[in-house]
Design an enzyme around this catalytic site. Structure first.
Site, PDB file in Angstrom:
ATOM      1  N   GLN B 132       1.710 -13.915   0.945  1.00 29.13           N
ATOM      2  CA  GLN B 132       2.488 -13.050   0.030  1.00 29.13           C
ATOM      3  C   GLN B 132       3.880 -12.681   0.679  1.00 29.13           C
ATOM      4  OE1 GLN B 132       0.800  -9.085   0.172  1.00 29.13           O
ATOM      5  NE2 GLN B 132       1.565  -8.510  -1.732  1.00 29.13           N
ATOM      6  N   SER B 135       7.139  -7.786   1.757  1.00 28.66           N
ATOM      7  CA  SER B 135       7.798  -6.805   2.568  1.00 28.66           C
ATOM      8  C   SER B 135       8.872  -7.552   3.358  1.00 28.66           C
ATOM      9  CB  SER B 135       6.694  -6.253   3.566  1.00 28.66           C
ATOM     10  OG  SER B 135       5.900  -5.676   3.104  1.00 28.66           O
ATOM     11  N   SER B 167       0.733 -12.551   6.286  1.00 28.03           N
ATOM     12  CA  SER B 167      -0.478 -13.102   6.578  1.00 28.03           C
ATOM     13  C   SER B 167      -0.639 -14.640   6.244  1.00 28.03           C
ATOM     14  CB  SER B 167      -1.594 -12.066   6.218  1.00 28.03           C
ATOM     15  OG  SER B 167      -1.548 -10.823   6.605  1.00 28.03           O
ATOM     16  N   GLU B 249      -4.404  -6.093  -5.346  1.00 31.36           N
ATOM     17  CA  GLU B 249      -4.766  -5.920  -4.147  1.00 31.36           C
ATOM     18  C   GLU B 249      -5.719  -4.661  -3.711  1.00 31.36           C
ATOM     19  OE1 GLU B 249      -2.147  -6.082   0.193  1.00 31.36           O
ATOM     20  OE2 GLU B 249      -1.098  -5.813  -1.901  1.00 31.36           O
ATOM     21  N   SER B 383       1.221   1.868   2.282  1.00 33.52           N
ATOM     22  CA  SER B 383       0.531   2.614   3.311  1.00 33.52           C
ATOM     23  C   SER B 383      -0.401   3.607   2.520  1.00 33.52           C
ATOM     24  CB  SER B 383       1.400   3.261   4.163  1.00 33.52           C
ATOM     25  OG  SER B 383       2.415   4.126   3.775  1.00 33.52           O
ATOM     26  N   GLU B 385      -0.040   6.828   2.810  1.00 34.68           N
ATOM     27  CA  GLU B 385       1.176   7.852   2.285  1.00 34.68           C
ATOM     28  C   GLU B 385       1.660   7.382   0.992  1.00 34.68           C
ATOM     29  OE1 GLU B 385       0.959   6.508   5.433  1.00 34.68           O
ATOM     30  OE2 GLU B 385       0.099   8.312   6.298  1.00 34.68           O
TER      31      GLU B 385
END
Lengths: 370, 402
Positions: B132, B135, B167, B249, B383, B385
């Site tokens: 993926q 980011s 990953s 996800e 995350s 948050e």
């Protein structure tokens, strides 16, 4: 035995739950409660509160048959299980409704486990009942009762009786020659000494018995077993009340965070406010799922009922504390006042948190299974 | 089909899955596999896991509910059963968890017929591994600020930029790529591509995590050419598509059978209890200490709650809205896993200092390693948050932070 995947939540129970919710929204029990409390605010004045409840609403609930939904058909009831009763209790908790239905539902499951058809028939006929089982130090163990039975006469004191001023009769644990049994006593045969308590939506008190005439519900020596079988239902019902109240606290706090503005923005914009509200949701949802699981286990998989109920009450007690805490804090100054509704739900949660054992107590008992 | 027939067929399928998994459990590989699919680095593990996934696909445990024309098995409401049995059986995870968990659900919603027919079957068999590319060094939680550019050149796009925390980057043949096609429109200026990894201009460099493992990578893209038919959905629709990928996800979609870790949370709880029973401190089992008992029982309670949440999520009258429980899955699950490992380290006390390959380490250091790896769950894919922002805004209707 295994549980149904849908928690046994039939179409009928879903409709019942919606009906109860709608009924309580229309009745607004808190309005009547507030009127009854006028002038009793200051605890230093020692005012005893009257155990107010909406008697018309209670009569209407009985017409709708909610008091007998868990009473077996053989005793004149509807014969539904704990899943249905917990669904009703969840809505009562959401509305923070003072009503003898709460203790009567609890009493119903003790009577069912005792096979006490006559007493169940009394509930079906409209008698409200409450459990008078606690000792002064808060033990629910039948063996710790402070009441003594001499034939059909009971003498002693039962503590922390819920809805004490609202109930028409009580189920009392008492020690006879053959061991501890359970007895039914009419409210007219006892003296109710109301406690001064924090929770405004409930009442609680001591039941003083001086040779009170009683009917046997569970034979001497059998009270412990009956209460052990009923305990999962009692824990689940309180967890259901907490789950409903927590959802009210969540929604009310979220709504407030959308309208209350500081620093030119609704406070819900700020993550320091937003994230704790989300944590309230996470806590409330965990409790609610565990509570449905516990209710379904009691109805369909009794061997697993106590484990599931302790998990539910463990979660519920912590959720009660957390959601109450955040609801007041996030409302700021107004949340700290008598006028704010959040204080009413906050205090109900404080009461429920410890009723039948708090989270740490449930977890200590759970650990003993491993 | 009547409800009773359906229930019976589901039970038969469950029995079949259980039996097949029992009879076909693979012998362990010669060297220990990492704890989860996203940490796989080495070729021998890759080959072992590709074989295993292909076998499970042939057996019908993957793509169970996907239509036959896309390489699926064409059942209804069977995937959740297969996935549950795979988790239960404690067999190796599926290496192609990004392909199964993100690419496939995304293509099923946003892909063209040609894309679905071309890309879905090799995802299921693990013939093509996916990574993926969302980011970037400057775009983590604030993903929409990503800068990797895609410039149209005839029928192709020219990609320049870099991706990070990728990953399986070293093993993958395809990447889900978000790239900026309009610098002046933050949300509508992103387009979603499928990027072939094996081509000039793509450089993959491993990143070592705090555990010492190199489960993820940085990927540099220099004048990489992507034909337009590898674009997913419209130009400028990338953010919308990405949100649906991230929803997969986060566990919202039952997906097509992605199982990225072979350990069930409830299984880990029981191992934690056993650990506390056999670990002694000052002559007493840690389990006999009420403080540790309470912490362990609390995490047990929350783990059971997560299981029951999953059950309740499927009952529309009880779940408070379709997304309310599913959107909690990632943040709650990852935080429970992290706390579980923190408790385990506390139970071990001084012995928690012993790490992988120390001969005195408890279970080869799995708790310390596992603890550090739990940050994958609490940070990646949005995350905790960010998850709380999403929950507050989408479920509770609180004002948007951004």
């Amino acid at each position: 035995m295994t549980q149904p995947r849908d928690f046994g939540f039939s179409e009928e129970i879903q409709m019942l739950k919606r009906d109860v919710q709608r009924f309580l929204e229309e009745r607004q029990p808190i309005t009547g409660l507030r009127a009854s409390l006028a002038g009793t605010e200051d605890p230093h004045r020692g005012n005893v509160r009257g155990g107010w409840f909406d008697r018309e609403a209670w009569a209407a609930m009985q017409e709708l048959g909610w008091h007998l939904l868990a009473v077996p058909e053989s005793a004149g009831g509807v014969g539904m299980g704990l899943v249905a009763a917990a669904a009703v209790q969840e809505e009562i908790g959401r509305a923070a409704c003072p009503t003898p239905l709460t203790s009567t539902l609890q009493a119903t499951f003790v009577l069912r486990e005792a096979g006490a058809e006559t007493a169940l028939a009394k509930i079906a006929a409209g008698t409200s009942m409450s459990l008078a089982l606690y000792s002064q130090d808060g033990s629910l163990e039948a063996e710790d009762t402070e009441v003594v039975a001499d034939g059909d006469r009971l003498t002693g004191t039962a503590w922390f009786v819920q809805d004490a001023q609202k109930s028409d009769g009580f189920i009392v644990a008492a020690r006879a020659a053959g061991g501890v049994g359970l007895y039914y006593v009419d409210a007219s045969a006892v003296t109710v000494a109301p406690d001064r308590i924090v929770d405004l939506t409930r009442d609680q008190g001591c039941i003083e018995l001086k040779g009170a005439v009683a009917e046997v519900i569970a034979a001497p020596g059998s009270a412990g077993d009956v209460l052990a079988r009923a305990l999962p239902a009692l824990l689940t019902l309180v967890a259901a009340d907490i789950a409903g109240a927590a959802e009210w606290q969540l929604q009310t706090t979220a709504e407030y965070a959308k309208v209350r503005e500081q620093f030119d923005r609704p406070i819900g914009f700020f993550q320091a406010v937003k994230h704790p509200i989300v944590n309230m949701m996470i806590a409330a949802d965990e409790t609610r799922s565990l509570m449905y699981n516990a209710a379904a286990a009691y109805d369909h998989d009794p061997a697993d009922a106590l484990r599931c109920a302790r998990l539910a009450k463990s979660s519920a007690s912590d959720t009660a504390e957390f959601c109450a805490n955040r609801s007041t804090q996030l409302h700021g100054g107004i949340g700290f006042t008598w006028e704010a509704d959040v204080q009413i739900w906050h205090k109900r949660q404080m009461h429920s948190q410890f009723l039948f054992g708090d989270g740490a107590w449930q977890r200590a008992r759970l650990a003993e299974q491993f | 089909m009547s409800e009773a027939t359906q229930l019976r067929e589901q039970e038969e399928f469950r029995e079949y899955c259980r039996r097949w998994l029992e009879e076909n459990r693979p012998a362990p590989p010669s060297t220990t596999l990492p704890q989860a699919a996203y940490e796989v680095t080495y070729e021998d593990h890759r080959n072992y896991l590709v074989d295993w996934q292909a076998k499970c696909y042939e057996a019908g445990l993957i793509a169970t509910d996907v239509a036959r024309e896309y390489g699926g098995h064409g059942h209804r409401n069977f995937q959740a059963i297969a996935s549950a049995e795979v988790r239960r059986a404690n067999v190796p995870y599926f290496l192609n968890w990004i392909g199964l968990g993100m690419t496939a659900p995304t293509l099923l919603v946003h892909g063209t017929e040609e894309q679905k027919k071309r890309f879905l079957p090799p995802i299921f068999t693990a013939a093509e591994i996916w990574c993926q590319g969302f980011s970037e060094p400057g775009a983590g939680s604030d993903l929409v600020s990503l800068q990797t550019s895609a410039v149209k050149d005839g029928d192709n796009w020219i990609i320049n930029g870099s991706k990070v925390w990728t990953s399986l980057g070293a093993l993958a043949s395809w990447m889900l790529l978000l790239a900026r096609t309009d610098k002046n429109d933050k949300y509508n200026g992103i387009t979603y591509f499928m990027a072939p990894m094996d081509q000039p201009g793509v450089t993959v460099r491993p990143i070592h995590k705090m555990t010492g493992e190199c489960g993820f990578n940085e990927v540099f893209l220099e004048n990489v050419i992507i034909p337009d038919h590898l674009r997913v959905d419209a130009v400028g629709a990338g953010w919308k598509v990405a949100m649906s990928t991230l929803t997969s996800e986060r566990g919202a979609a039952a997906g097509v059978g992605a199982v990225a870790s072979s350990e069930s949370p409830m299984g880990a709880i029981h191992q934690l209890i056993e650990l506390a029973k056999r670990t002694r401190r000052n002559g007493r089992a840690v389990w006999d200490d009420p403080v540790w008992r309470d912490r362990i029982m609390k995490i047990y309670e929350r783990t059971e709650a997560a299981v029951q949440n999953g059950r309740r999520a499927r009952i529309s009258s009880l779940n408070g809205g379709a997304m309310r429980i599913p959107l909690q899955g990632k943040v709650v699950g990852s935080e429970i896993g992290q706390e579980m490992h923190q408790i385990a380290l506390g139970v071990l006390g001084q012995r928690s200092s012993l790490y992988v390959h120390d001969k005195h380490a408890e279970e080869d250091g799995r708790w310390a390693l596992g603890y550090m790896n739990t940050y994958t769950g609490t940070i990646s894919g949005g995350s905790s948050e960010i998850q709380r922002n999403i929950l507050g805004e989408r479920v509770l209707g609180l004002p948007k932070t951004k």
